[in-house]
Write a protein that holds these residues in place. Structure first.
Motif, PDB file in Angstrom:
ATOM      1  N   GLY A 177      51.939  36.286  37.122  1.00 26.20           N
ATOM      2  CA  GLY A 177      52.291  36.241  38.538  1.00 26.20           C
ATOM      3  C   GLY A 177      51.126  36.705  39.383  1.00 26.20           C
ATOM      4  N   THR A 178      51.454  37.203  40.567  1.00 26.86           N
ATOM      5  CA  THR A 178      50.441  37.759  41.456  1.00 26.86           C
ATOM      6  C   THR A 178      51.050  38.950  42.194  1.00 26.86           C
ATOM      7  OG1 THR A 178      48.805  37.238  43.169  1.00 26.86           O
ATOM      8  CG2 THR A 178      50.997  36.254  43.428  1.00 26.86           C
ATOM      9  N   ASP A 218      46.675  39.625  45.844  1.00 30.02           N
ATOM     10  CA  ASP A 218      45.608  40.566  45.519  1.00 30.02           C
ATOM     11  C   ASP A 218      45.428  40.625  44.005  1.00 30.02           C
ATOM     12  OD1 ASP A 218      43.747  42.560  45.433  1.00 30.02           O
ATOM     13  OD2 ASP A 218      45.119  44.177  45.988  1.00 30.02           O
ATOM     14  N   GLY A 219      44.794  39.589  43.446  1.00 28.31           N
ATOM     15  CA  GLY A 219      44.513  39.576  42.017  1.00 28.31           C
ATOM     16  C   GLY A 219      45.580  38.871  41.197  1.00 28.31           C
ATOM     17  N   GLU A 220      45.295  38.762  39.897  1.00 33.13           N
ATOM     18  CA  GLU A 220      46.190  38.081  38.947  1.00 33.13           C
ATOM     19  C   GLU A 220      47.020  39.100  38.179  1.00 33.13           C
ATOM     20  OE1 GLU A 220      46.534  34.865  38.724  1.00 33.13           O
ATOM     21  OE2 GLU A 220      44.810  34.146  39.875  1.00 33.13           O
ATOM     22  N   LEU A 221      48.302  38.796  38.020  1.00 36.81           N
ATOM     23  CA  LEU A 221      49.234  39.670  37.303  1.00 36.81           C
ATOM     24  C   LEU A 221      49.434  39.153  35.894  1.00 36.81           C
ATOM     25  CD1 LEU A 221      52.657  40.975  38.653  1.00 36.81           C
ATOM     26  CD2 LEU A 221      52.478  40.007  36.360  1.00 36.81           C
ATOM     27  N   SER A 230      54.026  45.940  44.435  1.00 35.61           N
ATOM     28  CA  SER A 230      54.998  44.857  44.640  1.00 35.61           C
ATOM     29  C   SER A 230      54.376  43.502  44.357  1.00 35.61           C
ATOM     30  CB  SER A 230      55.550  44.881  46.071  1.00 35.61           C
ATOM     31  OG  SER A 230      56.277  46.062  46.314  1.00 35.61           O
ATOM     32  N   THR A 231      55.247  42.537  44.096  1.00 38.48           N
ATOM     33  CA  THR A 231      54.823  41.177  43.800  1.00 38.48           C
ATOM     34  C   THR A 231      55.428  40.193  44.792  1.00 38.48           C
ATOM     35  OG1 THR A 231      54.841  39.405  42.137  1.00 38.48           O
ATOM     36  CG2 THR A 231      56.719  40.899  42.139  1.00 38.48           C
ATOM     37  N   ASP A 285      59.203  41.743  48.201  1.00 35.15           N
ATOM     38  CA  ASP A 285      59.800  43.078  48.195  1.00 35.15           C
ATOM     39  C   ASP A 285      60.145  43.580  46.804  1.00 35.15           C
ATOM     40  OD1 ASP A 285      59.833  43.041  51.061  1.00 35.15           O
ATOM     41  OD2 ASP A 285      61.635  41.794  50.982  1.00 35.15           O
ATOM     42  N   LEU A 286      59.880  42.787  45.772  1.00 38.29           N
ATOM     43  CA  LEU A 286      60.215  43.210  44.409  1.00 38.29           C
ATOM     44  C   LEU A 286      59.117  44.110  43.869  1.00 38.29           C
ATOM     45  CD1 LEU A 286      62.357  42.659  42.117  1.00 38.29           C
ATOM     46  CD2 LEU A 286      60.644  41.099  41.154  1.00 38.29           C
ATOM     47  N   THR A 287      59.473  45.331  43.499  1.00 38.76           N
ATOM     48  CA  THR A 287      58.479  46.253  42.954  1.00 38.76           C
ATOM     49  C   THR A 287      58.213  45.934  41.484  1.00 38.76           C
ATOM     50  OG1 THR A 287      60.073  47.911  42.192  1.00 38.76           O
ATOM     51  CG2 THR A 287      59.331  48.070  44.497  1.00 38.76           C
TER      52      THR A 287
END
Length: 274
Positions: free
Chosen positions: A77-78, A83-86, A110-111, A62-64
């Motif tokens: 992160g992700t 959905d992909g690499e952050l 969101s992450t 839930d963290l934007t």
């Protein structure tokens, strides 16, 4: 007391009160400015969720991204559904997608897991040599850095080769991360690319909450490629090292975190995918 003198005392009292009030306001504002963001002033690493939850299949959070930016300006992160690499660099957040493309992410995204810090290098070192590899860089850093400390690393250079990955988004019901990656991981073999590797070197005692050892993501300077780093070769790199005084963990606030079984030790699974 004569009326004129009384009015003078009253006026002086009001003026004194106004001066004291203004000074107090300036003092409060100054203190607030000096204290700033505690994560920044205390030089801590922040993480949302824990690696074992992600490994177990807690793929939503839930963290934007907008909220994440208030926790740091650098990190990895992700995203929801993995959905992909952050990768976060200099306050901007990018997503490396499974098709190899890169896009800057909106604050409304969101992450499900992210590890970030306000980055300020404490020291910078350079390494050079024929066929310098990711493994050789790791060996050197492990040799010169304290094994019990937390470090953020920013490695820049021209890379002869760079091997990375990104994953396709998952669909409910979610599997474990290792199961998902078996058929949904896409590996990129990049050639002659210039960019930065952002991430962390973490001590063994953070196992099960984070990734012990090295965990870095790549972003090309032209923002056309990147991903989770498996390896690279280069002739020279510049390594900025930021020592963290501690870390803060915020549990994933998605309801699935409360239901997941976190008892199994997933260390061996993690080694296989990292």
């Amino acid at each position: 007391m004569p009326p004129l003198l009384l009015r003078t005392v009253q006026s002086t009292s009001k003026l004194t009160f106004l001066i004291l009030f203004l000074v107090s306001c300036r003092s409060v504002k100054k203190d607030a400015d000096q204290s700033g963001n505690p994560l920044k002033s205390q030089d801590f690493m922040y993480q949302y969720s824990i690696i074992d939850a992600l490994m177990a299949g807690v793929f939503d959070g839930d963290l934007t991204i907008g909220e994440l930016k208030r926790k740091g300006d650098f990190g990895v992160g992700t995203f929801n559904r993995v959905d992909g690499e952050l990768i976060m660099d200099q306050g901007l957040v990018y997503k490396v997608l499974y098709d190899g493309s890169v896009k800057e992410v909106a604050d409304s995204d969101s992450t499900s897991a992210a590890f970030v810090k306000f980055f300020k290098a404490d020291t910078t070192i350079t390494m050079s040599g024929a066929d310098l590899t990711y493994e050789k860089v790791q060996e050197h850093l492990v040799h010169v850095l304290n094994p019990n400390a937390i470090y953020a690393l920013r490695i820049s250079g021209d890379f002869t080769t760079m091997t990375t990955r990104a994953e396709k988004p998952a669909k409910p019901p979610y599997q474990t991360l290792s199961e998902h990656l078996k058929v949904n991981q896409v590996v990129f073999n990049l050639k002659n690319t210039k960019g930065i590797c952002d991430g962390f070197l973490l001590p063994p005692y953070l196992a099960r909450t984070n990734v012990p050892g090295f965990h870095l993501h790549y972003l090309a300077d032209d923002h056309k490629s990147g991903g989770h780093i498996f390896g690279f070769t280069t002739a020279a790199v510049t390594i900025e090292i930021d020592y963290a005084k501690g870390f803060v963990i915020e549990n994933n606030t998605n309801e699935e975190f409360q239901k997941v079984n976190l008892k199994p030790d997933r260390g061996e699974e993690l080694k296989k995918i990292e």
